[in-house]
Design an enzyme around this catalytic site. Sequence first.
Site, PDB file in Angstrom:
ATOM      1  N   MET A   1     -28.554 -21.570 -72.634  1.00 14.34           N
ATOM      2  CA  MET A   1     -29.901 -21.307 -73.262  1.00 14.34           C
ATOM      3  C   MET A   1     -30.196 -22.246 -74.362  1.00 14.34           C
ATOM      4  SD  MET A   1     -29.537 -17.059 -72.785  1.00 14.34           S
ATOM      5  CE  MET A   1     -27.855 -17.008 -73.689  1.00 14.34           C
TER       6      MET A   1
ATOM      7  N   GLU B   1      -9.571  -0.758 -39.484  1.00 13.38           N
ATOM      8  CA  GLU B   1     -10.363  -1.856 -39.169  1.00 13.38           C
ATOM      9  C   GLU B   1     -11.694  -1.809 -38.685  1.00 13.38           C
ATOM     10  OE1 GLU B   1      -7.774  -5.729 -38.238  1.00 13.38           O
ATOM     11  OE2 GLU B   1      -6.986  -4.167 -37.107  1.00 13.38           O
TER      12      GLU B   1
ATOM     13  N   ARG C   1     -16.557 -17.313 -81.997  1.00 11.90           N
ATOM     14  CA  ARG C   1     -16.768 -16.576 -80.908  1.00 11.90           C
ATOM     15  C   ARG C   1     -15.366 -17.061 -80.124  1.00 11.90           C
ATOM     16  NH1 ARG C   1     -21.271 -20.385 -77.775  1.00 11.90           N
ATOM     17  NH2 ARG C   1     -19.756 -22.394 -77.777  1.00 11.90           N
TER      18      ARG C   1
ATOM     19  N   CYS D   1      -4.997  -5.393 -46.503  1.00 12.61           N
ATOM     20  CA  CYS D   1      -4.167  -7.005 -46.113  1.00 12.61           C
ATOM     21  C   CYS D   1      -5.173  -7.911 -45.533  1.00 12.61           C
ATOM     22  CB  CYS D   1      -3.027  -6.550 -45.101  1.00 12.61           C
ATOM     23  SG  CYS D   1      -3.658  -5.867 -43.518  1.00 12.61           S
TER      24      CYS D   1
ATOM     25  N   LYS E   1     -22.809 -13.910 -80.307  1.00 13.07           N
ATOM     26  CA  LYS E   1     -22.935 -14.614 -81.573  1.00 13.07           C
ATOM     27  C   LYS E   1     -23.390 -13.725 -82.713  1.00 13.07           C
ATOM     28  CE  LYS E   1     -24.781 -18.832 -81.130  1.00 13.07           C
ATOM     29  NZ  LYS E   1     -25.807 -19.633 -80.676  1.00 13.07           N
TER      30      LYS E   1
ATOM     31  N   TYR F   1      -0.646  -0.332 -52.607  1.00 11.30           N
ATOM     32  CA  TYR F   1      -0.376  -1.891 -52.825  1.00 11.30           C
ATOM     33  C   TYR F   1      -1.628  -2.763 -52.333  1.00 11.30           C
ATOM     34  CZ  TYR F   1       0.699  -1.955 -47.686  1.00 11.30           C
ATOM     35  OH  TYR F   1       0.546  -1.736 -46.315  1.00 11.30           O
TER      36      TYR F   1
ATOM     37  N   HIS G   1     -16.057 -38.172 -64.098  1.00  5.67           N
ATOM     38  CA  HIS G   1     -15.997 -38.003 -62.983  1.00  5.67           C
ATOM     39  C   HIS G   1     -14.435 -37.442 -62.573  1.00  5.67           C
ATOM     40  CE1 HIS G   1     -15.156 -39.506 -58.862  1.00  5.67           C
ATOM     41  NE2 HIS G   1     -16.303 -38.534 -58.554  1.00  5.67           N
TER      42      HIS G   1
ATOM     43  N   SER H   1      -3.521   0.452 -43.420  1.00  2.00           N
ATOM     44  CA  SER H   1      -3.495  -0.849 -44.205  1.00  2.00           C
ATOM     45  C   SER H   1      -4.875  -1.116 -43.821  1.00  2.00           C
ATOM     46  CB  SER H   1      -2.265  -1.766 -43.696  1.00  2.00           C
ATOM     47  OG  SER H   1      -2.718  -3.027 -44.603  1.00  2.00           O
TER      48      SER H   1
ATOM     49  N   GLY I   1     -24.204 -23.502 -74.187  1.00  2.89           N
ATOM     50  CA  GLY I   1     -25.274 -24.519 -73.765  1.00  2.89           C
ATOM     51  C   GLY I   1     -26.274 -24.185 -72.804  1.00  2.89           C
TER      52      GLY I   1
ATOM     53  N   ARG J   1     -31.625 -18.971 -82.292  1.00  7.88           N
ATOM     54  CA  ARG J   1     -30.659 -19.301 -81.446  1.00  7.88           C
ATOM     55  C   ARG J   1     -30.450 -18.068 -80.379  1.00  7.88           C
ATOM     56  NH1 ARG J   1     -26.686 -23.354 -83.849  1.00  7.88           N
ATOM     57  NH2 ARG J   1     -27.324 -23.629 -85.680  1.00  7.88           N
TER      58      ARG J   1
HETATM   59  C1  PEP Z   1      -8.090  -8.055 -41.083  1.00  7.05           C
HETATM   60  O1  PEP Z   1      -8.964  -8.051 -40.141  1.00  7.05           O
HETATM   61  O2  PEP Z   1      -8.540  -7.760 -42.244  1.00  7.05           O
HETATM   62  C2  PEP Z   1      -6.764  -8.464 -41.043  1.00  7.05           C
HETATM   63  C3  PEP Z   1      -5.905  -8.500 -41.946  1.00  7.05           C
HETATM   64  O3  PEP Z   1      -6.393  -8.760 -39.646  1.00  7.05           O
HETATM   65  P1  PEP Z   1      -6.822 -10.282 -38.960  1.00  7.05           P
HETATM   66  O4  PEP Z   1      -7.393 -11.133 -40.091  1.00  7.05           O
HETATM   67  O5  PEP Z   1      -5.661 -10.996 -38.386  1.00  7.05           O
HETATM   68  O6  PEP Z   1      -7.667  -9.568 -37.884  1.00  7.05           O
HETATM   69 MG    MG Z   2      -7.773  -7.672 -38.191  1.00  4.18          MG
END
Ligand code: PEP
Ligand code: MG
Length: 909
Positions: free
Chosen positions: A110, A779, A366, A865, A29, A885, A484, A798, A108, A99
């Site tokens: 503060m 993992e 703003r 993943c 502001k 990725y 609602h 991965s 709204g 303000r």
């Molecule tokens: C994970 O462990 O992040 C994974 C993708 O494998 P899962 O969830 O199947 O164990």
């Molecule tokens: Mg896993």
Amino acid sequence: MMSTIKRVYTFGARKAEGKADMKNLLGGKGANLAEMCLLGLPVPAGFTITTEVCTEYYENNWQLPAELMPEVWAAMKKTEDIMGMRYGDSENALLVSCRSGARSSMPGMMDTVLNIGLCSATIPGVIRKTNNPRFVWDSYRRLIMMYADVVMEKADGLEPADGRGIRKQLDDLLDDYKHKKGYKSDTDLNADDLKYLAEEFKKRVHSSLGQPFPDDAKAQLEGGIKAVFKSWNGKKAVSYRRIEGIPDEWGTAVNVQAMVFGNMGDSSATGVAFTRNPATGDNTFYGEWLINAQGEDVVAGIRTPNPLNNETKNDQNSHLKSMQEAMPSTYKELCDIRDILETSFKDMLDIEFTIQEDTLYMLQCRAGKRTGTAALNMAMDMLSEGLIDERKAVMRVDPSQLDELLHPICDPAAEKKVNIFVKGLPAGPGAAVGKVVFTAEDAVVWNRKGEKVILLREETNPEDVEGMRAAEGILTARGGMTSHAALVARGWGKCCIVGAGQLHVDAASKKARVAGSDVVLKEGDTITLNGTKGNVYLGAIQLMDATENPRFQDFMKLVDKSRTMGVRTNADTPADAKIAREFGAEGIGLFRTEHMFYGEGSDQPLFLLRKMILSEGVNERKVALNELFKFVKKDIKATMEAMNGFPVTFRLLDPPLHEFVPQSPEKQAELAKSLGISVQAVAKRGETLHESNPMMGHRGVRLGVTYPEVSEMQIRAIFESAVELIKEGKDPRPEIMVPVTCDVSELDFTKKIADQVYAEVCSKFGIKEIEYKYGTMIEIPRACLLADRMAKSAEFFSFGTNDLTQMTFGFSRDDIGGFLNEYLDNKMLAADPFQTIDQDGVGQLIKMSVEKGRATRPDLKVGICGEQGGDPASVEFCYKSGLTYVSCSPFRVPIARLAAAQASIRGPR
Ligand code: PEP
Ligand code: MG
């Protein structure tokens, strides 16, 4: 020693010490008030106390720094000079507002105090000067109300019982008085009434709060400043920061500004507006205003505000005069200001203005809050208007808002050909077609029969929730954007229109009449809702997927131009693979083989898998695996076909086998028959698979170590599918991924199997080469620590951040629900680490693995993943950590694409 920090920045008379890019210091502001002054707009003079002072205040044990007030009074002097009035003066008193204003807007959340400076020393002079005692007493009673509520009660940490706060007590006094006098509206109160009420208010404040309302202008201002700082830690503000991820240490600025009054009679007014429509993004000036009122009246909903212009009148306010009609020249001036602001800020703005006796003043501007649809439409419009460039357009849509754009919409061409049946307020975006039902129960029943329904209600209440869930869309005759129905629908991303006032709903007879016509809507009639525009149509209009929406497509093209990190999907079926391609996935980052044993069509493969699991000895197991092979291969092949030309990462079987052991007697009997053993023997074999700690038990690569034939079958299915597709002229790109590894020896073990199968498949099909990649999930923390060794055998990593988070924290991914909320409430965790990567801990392991892995193999591909792969903050982290990725569920692919593009725009890795 006096510090030399500058704590107060002044603005006014086309000059300012701050500017728009000083938001961190001056709050949104304050920075924008300064900028509006620099743009030459009519802004009442004032000054901003920096956010750093807020931090000082808290560090200083809730005390203002000693240097602050002298600086404030010096800035007040400048304000007085510009306004030609003096603060606290008995003849010509300047009044001010106080303000809050954080870096990022917290609407709204503060506190604000208006009319500061009115006291027994200044009131007579202000009355003489304005010749308007009613206005002065009205302003005074408002000051007492706000000050008592904000400064004396809330900021002092007094927590009255629900509904017994001082504000409510004073409101009740006001209502009782009006009732006694037979007044209908606040405007019926005359000067004497208001003066009397002000005295009553003061008495009540004193008796209720134990201290008198301060009758001293200087004390009032200091109290106001402290109250704003304190409101940074008020309940509402803290919860809002939690939801929006705003750091606690940012603090708020305080803006002290000369008051201008919209409540000085019929040539005065106040209003709020958006420079474009915040619900749809349409390039129309959109707002609300009230004659003879102060700003709080517009937002508090005490009076129904008038529409700003004729273009944006709706059913509920069309009988009220627009500003365009009532004050055409001031409206024109406001339109010019709208253009100046948009040209300068290059964004849609939310503005507040006041007209004091025909003179227009700007009180705030703003960046306006907007729906996802509006954000996308405005970004694309402003790009074509030349207001912003492509990269800015990409930054304009919040990835989390994209979700709402992925709902089906009305095909614009089809919509143009039909007439609007009735109009309401666009409460939940997207479109819905269905048969009208009049009760929540009917919605549930019809839905169970497979009918698509629109729930039409006079208004909804919490008991309707089941029906609202079951309905494709919700339509109500009453209620506003915060009703609602609107709140619930928006929360679910469901199409919803509220306040379609022309409909007279009679739930008992299951009919709705349309005002001013003979048309009657009956149960079972088909209608279409366009929840983005608030239009209702009779009959069914063609809907289209958001992915087909040309606007969305064009926007996503821009997104991909800026994006450097890949986005893949987690998909386990050819159908999901197809959807993910439509959402722009560039391959599959995780195909969980075991998913073919769950859900629709899984009966036969599941039976064979169970048979395999309960087999005894290699030979029995191989028989079952041979039978299973064709099912596994079918899904693998079809998925690679759907992803033609893009990589598909097939993960070898991961879950503990006992998950698949049949529990029901019929299934056990069926298996016993097929295996030629007794039911008791089946049950016994199942029991031997039981583990105390299956998450760390016989799962992942360990299954392939004990049962190499299981890996062999899957790998064969992958290679054979690839060869067949190549022979059919397709371009399959399989990747074999080994789960839950902790040592390179596991990778080498599995690779030997892969090499053997590879040679067999090549010779069987008479081909020399099948292109594929071999890699591992990361993992387990040990795999991270030894990533340099893992990369000797793995061509890609991965990150399975579901398991990696579980193993790093030692929090069970299945049981965290039992204690997560306490961790969040006590700020022991900033977020659920299973949704957003824990950058401090798990993040370090990821960074280290990438570095170590690439030290061994510079072209190592690295992805993620786990569930976090579709979370915008985690996507940004992955980008910064150098990942190739991210991979996420199909519906999150566009969100991840946008988050990845925004991360690239924000800066290089
Ligand atoms: C994970 O462990 O992040 C994974 C993708 O494998 P899962 O969830 O199947 O164990
Ligand atoms: Mg896993």
